[in-house]
Design a protein around this motif. Structure first.
Motif, PDB file in Angstrom:
ATOM      1  N   UNK A   1       0.802  -1.120   0.057  1.00  0.00           N
ATOM      2  CA  UNK A   1      -0.263  -0.419  -0.218  1.00  0.00           C
ATOM      3  C   UNK A   1       1.204   1.194   0.217  1.00  0.00           C
ATOM      4  N   UNK A   2       1.770   0.989   0.604  1.00  0.00           N
ATOM      5  CA  UNK A   2       2.513   2.305   0.659  1.00  0.00           C
ATOM      6  C   UNK A   2       3.456   2.704  -0.658  1.00  0.00           C
ATOM      7  N   UNK A   3       4.359   1.244  -1.119  1.00  0.00           N
ATOM      8  CA  UNK A   3       4.723   2.004  -2.472  1.00  0.00           C
ATOM      9  C   UNK A   3       4.043   2.343  -3.492  1.00  0.00           C
ATOM     10  N   UNK A   4       2.408   1.393  -3.656  1.00  0.00           N
ATOM     11  CA  UNK A   4       2.245   2.518  -4.427  1.00  0.00           C
ATOM     12  C   UNK A   4       0.822   3.627  -4.514  1.00  0.00           C
ATOM     13  N   UNK A   5       1.547   3.648  -3.390  1.00  0.00           N
ATOM     14  CA  UNK A   5       0.577   5.268  -3.303  1.00  0.00           C
ATOM     15  C   UNK A   5       1.380   6.462  -3.453  1.00  0.00           C
ATOM     16  N   UNK A   6       3.153   6.051  -3.823  1.00  0.00           N
ATOM     17  CA  UNK A   6       4.341   6.819  -4.167  1.00  0.00           C
ATOM     18  C   UNK A   6       3.895   7.341  -5.680  1.00  0.00           C
ATOM     19  N   UNK A   7       2.670   6.481  -6.593  1.00  0.00           N
ATOM     20  CA  UNK A   7       2.910   6.654  -8.110  1.00  0.00           C
ATOM     21  C   UNK A   7       3.962   6.704  -8.448  1.00  0.00           C
ATOM     22  N   UNK A   8       4.742   6.087  -8.418  1.00  0.00           N
ATOM     23  CA  UNK A   8       6.262   5.113  -9.013  1.00  0.00           C
ATOM     24  C   UNK A   8       6.442   5.174 -10.877  1.00  0.00           C
ATOM     25  N   UNK A   9       7.582   5.743 -10.527  1.00  0.00           N
ATOM     26  CA  UNK A   9       7.604   5.625 -12.449  1.00  0.00           C
ATOM     27  C   UNK A   9       9.065   5.662 -13.156  1.00  0.00           C
ATOM     28  N   UNK A  10       9.111   4.555 -14.106  1.00  0.00           N
ATOM     29  CA  UNK A  10      10.556   4.729 -13.981  1.00  0.00           C
ATOM     30  C   UNK A  10      10.643   6.495 -15.252  1.00  0.00           C
ATOM     31  N   UNK A  11      12.090   6.428 -14.947  1.00  0.00           N
ATOM     32  CA  UNK A  11      12.989   7.734 -15.285  1.00  0.00           C
ATOM     33  C   UNK A  11      12.354   7.575 -16.861  1.00  0.00           C
ATOM     34  N   UNK A  12      12.371   8.730 -18.069  1.00  0.00           N
ATOM     35  CA  UNK A  12      12.373   9.000 -19.109  1.00  0.00           C
ATOM     36  C   UNK A  12      13.187   8.656 -19.440  1.00  0.00           C
ATOM     37  N   UNK A  13      14.022   7.522 -20.528  1.00  0.00           N
ATOM     38  CA  UNK A  13      14.576   7.043 -21.405  1.00  0.00           C
ATOM     39  C   UNK A  13      15.039   8.240 -22.631  1.00  0.00           C
ATOM     40  N   UNK A  14      16.527   8.610 -22.723  1.00  0.00           N
ATOM     41  CA  UNK A  14      17.277   9.422 -23.617  1.00  0.00           C
ATOM     42  C   UNK A  14      16.351   9.135 -25.241  1.00  0.00           C
TER      43      UNK A  14
END
Length: 281
Positions: free
Chosen positions: A259-272
């Motif tokens: 629940x904690x991790x999903x609540x952070x709205x994680x995302x992969x950094x954009x690629x070059x």
């Protein structure tokens, strides 16, 4: 009338330091160590749910490591045999060692005692993208001295204020803090200590001092209650985990981490953008 479905917030204390007059009072006795509020009622099914949640934590940890906007500190507190080691194995056993680290805190060394009690703690908190699990924590530096009378009540209150400020510093700099009290009964501790004595492969876990500390059970329960009341803040709340059932303990903590991790709205950094044109020969 059907009982309302329990939520993790029902087992949390977060009103200390909130600035509200009188905040929500905390009583450890309100929580039954033998309760299984998140159980399906079937142990095999609950174990399968723990395994599925552990896999989900592994997926989220990979994303958490790549995102690097946050740090996660997981604090596991509890009496001897409460299940801190078992929680680490059961909840975090599927994750990569690259981004998840466990720290087991013992009595401070002479060099650590020569500094303030939070000096050694600050060196082990997570960096960006890391999950660090504390097996025991900075709270030992208040609980043990307070129970044994090595510090005064005023010094105890002062340390809790310092811990609140320390944890606020961490959270204001991107650290998410999840603090869990693994709450077991005195009778369950007796059973688990006896199991260690009866099993030669578990003798290494047993120390003669464990029985002396057990004699201080009531004093430690009061100390935990005071600690949670003073340091369950909006920025670093405590979650009380009924832990007489090892499976339920893992299930509840795994749910909380997901629940904690999903609540952070994680995302992969954009690629070059240049990467789209590259072809590997």
């Amino acid at each position: 009338m059907a009982r309302p479905t329990p939520t993790l917030s029902d087992f949390q204390h977060r009103s200390a330091g909130s600035g509200r007059k009188g905040g929500k009072r905390f009583a450890l006795a309100r929580f039954d160590p033998a309760a299984k509020p998140f159980s399906s009622g079937n142990k095999a099914r609950d174990k399968a749910r723990v395994a599925a949640l552990a896999t989900r934590i592994d997926q989220l940890q990979d994303l958490f490591y790549a995102d690097r906007r946050f740090k996660l500190l997981v604090v596991l507190q509890g009496t001897d045999t409460a299940g801190k080691d078992g929680t680490i194995r059961g909840v975090f056993g599927q994750t990569s060692a690259l981004g998840v680290h466990a720290v087991g805190w013992k009595a401070p060394t002479p060099d650590e005692r020569a500094h303030d009690y939070l000096w050694r703690i600050h060196q082990k908190v997570p960096a960006e993208g890391e999950i660090v699990i504390f097996n025991r924590s900075h709270y030992e530096d208040v609980l043990v001295p307070a129970v044994n009378g090595w510090i005064t009540p005023e010094q105890t209150r002062q340390r809790y204020e310092q811990i609140n400020a320390f944890e606020r510093l961490l959270t204001e700099n991107g650290t998410v803090i999840c603090k869990f009290l693994l709450h077991i009964s005195k009778d369950e501790q007796r059973v688990r200590l006896q199991e260690r004595l009866d099993d030669p492969t578990k003798h290494w876990k047993f120390a003669a001092g464990d029985l002396e500390v057990r004699k201080q059970w009531d004093a430690y329960q009061q100390a935990y209650e005071s600690a949670i009341a003073a340091t369950g803040t909006p920025w670093a709340p405590w979650t009380i985990v009924p832990a007489d059932s090892k499976t339920h303990r893992n299930l509840m903590i795994a749910r909380a981490i997901v629940q904690t991790l999903e609540g952070l709205k994680l995302r992969y950094p954009p690629g070059s953008p240049e990467l789209a044109a590259i072809r590997v020969e």
